[in-house]
Design an enzyme around this catalytic site. Structure first.
Site, PDB file in Angstrom:
ATOM      1  N   LYS A   1       2.046  -3.061   6.206  1.00 29.73           N
ATOM      2  CA  LYS A   1       2.356  -2.814   4.804  1.00 29.73           C
ATOM      3  C   LYS A   1       3.809  -2.373   4.604  1.00 29.73           C
ATOM      4  O   LYS A   1       4.405  -2.663   3.559  1.00 29.73           O
ATOM      5  CB  LYS A   1       1.380  -1.778   4.230  1.00 29.73           C
ATOM      6  CG  LYS A   1      -0.049  -2.284   4.134  1.00 29.73           C
ATOM      7  CD  LYS A   1      -0.156  -3.572   3.322  1.00 29.73           C
ATOM      8  CE  LYS A   1      -1.595  -3.992   3.081  1.00 29.73           C
ATOM      9  NZ  LYS A   1      -1.709  -5.225   2.273  1.00 29.73           N
TER      10      LYS A   1
ATOM     11  N   SER B   1       0.852  -1.190   0.000  1.00 28.88           N
ATOM     12  CA  SER B   1       0.000   0.000   0.000  1.00 28.88           C
ATOM     13  C   SER B   1       0.883   1.233   0.000  1.00 28.88           C
ATOM     14  O   SER B   1       2.042   1.173   0.435  1.00 28.88           O
ATOM     15  CB  SER B   1      -0.894  -0.002   1.258  1.00 28.88           C
ATOM     16  OG  SER B   1      -1.541   1.237   1.440  1.00 28.88           O
TER      17      SER B   1
ATOM     18  N   TYR C   1      -2.116  -1.228  10.237  1.00 31.43           N
ATOM     19  CA  TYR C   1      -2.121  -1.428   8.787  1.00 31.43           C
ATOM     20  C   TYR C   1      -0.829  -0.904   8.174  1.00 31.43           C
ATOM     21  O   TYR C   1      -0.202  -1.566   7.336  1.00 31.43           O
ATOM     22  CB  TYR C   1      -3.327  -0.716   8.188  1.00 31.43           C
ATOM     23  CG  TYR C   1      -3.487  -0.894   6.694  1.00 31.43           C
ATOM     24  CD1 TYR C   1      -4.047  -2.049   6.176  1.00 31.43           C
ATOM     25  CD2 TYR C   1      -3.098   0.108   5.808  1.00 31.43           C
ATOM     26  CE1 TYR C   1      -4.211  -2.211   4.801  1.00 31.43           C
ATOM     27  CE2 TYR C   1      -3.252  -0.039   4.440  1.00 31.43           C
ATOM     28  CZ  TYR C   1      -3.811  -1.199   3.946  1.00 31.43           C
ATOM     29  OH  TYR C   1      -3.953  -1.356   2.588  1.00 31.43           O
TER      30      TYR C   1
END
Length: 250
Positions: free
Chosen positions: A148, A131, A144
């Site tokens: 990532k 991401s 998150y």
């Protein structure tokens, strides 16, 4: 005809990736934890219900692939969840572990079993879904983001290890991509910031040079290229598909 596996491929970006490979004539196998979505897959795409963060489950999956196909040419390690949206002082440790389990452990397990299958053939391509959050961070999304960033580090290490065996590894870093997942992210962020969802969405779009969100097809197009012979010397790279994001706090 290549043999392609897409984890979390029954909906969203993963499904569009799977359909793009199938449209080229590749044999495509997808996994997902949602049995209903697996049952609803388009004709020509094979599916299995599997948890990407379960080592036992991934072992079973790759054993099935080996029995059916005898090998694997392209692995799209795409499984991921958005994780919690919260300020770091309010972060729940269990939610943190769950997010890292799917996003990072899942990527590692896919690479682990994919490498075992590809090394004897001395060929293969592994495409991780990271991401843009893994390139620069995103407020209120600590687990998150951590996962990532970890995926990118994992990818670079895998590329170094497997390059001598003819296997390439790269990471696609989508920005905000139209679809149900970004809708949920925007709703959660709007609640955390006390803003409207429309204002948050507009902030995401205005923070890019292209002034719009990406579509799943934009991500799938890069996956197709990275898996092609035209990308035979591209490995160890984290490539953004985001319309050039320059404001990460909309």
């Amino acid at each position: 005809m290549r043999r392609v596996l897409v984890t979390a491929g029954a909906n969203g970006i993963g499904l569009v990736m799977a359909q793009a490979f199938a449209a080229q004539g590749d044999r495509v196998w997808v996994t997902d934890v949602d049995a209903a979505m697996i049952a609803a897959l388009p004709a020509g795409i094979r599916g299995s219900v599997s948890d990407a963060s379960s080592e036992a489950g991934m072992q079973i999956l790759f054993d099935e692939i080996a029995a059916a196909w005898g090998g694997l040419d392209v692995l799209c390690a795409n499984a991921g969840i958005k994780g919690p949206t919260a300020a770091i002082e309010d972060m729940d440790l269990e939610a943190w572990h769950q997010c890292l389990g799917v996003n990072l452990d899942g990527a590692m397990l896919a690479a682990k079993f994919g490498a075992k299958m590809m090394k004897p053939a001395r060929a293969g391509c592994i495409i991780f879904t990271s991401s843009t959050s893994g390139l620069y961070g995103t407020p209120y999304r600590a687990p998150y983001v951590a996962a990532k960033w970890g995926v990118i580090g994992l990818m670079k290490t895998v590329a170094m290890e497997l390059g001598p065996h003819g296997i390439r590894a790269n990471a696609i870093c989508p920005g905000s991509v139209n679809g149900p997942r970004i809708d949920r992210v925007i709703e959660a962020e709007a609640a955390a910031k006390g803003m409207s969802a429309d204002a948050v969405r507009q902030g995401y779009a205005s923070g890019t040079a292209m002034k719009r969100l990406s579509d799943p097809e934009d991500v799938a197009a890069l996956a197709l290229y990275l898996a092609s012979d035209g990308a035979r010397m591209i490995s160890g790279q984290a490539l953004a598909v985001d319309g050039m994001t320059y404001n990460v706090d909309p």
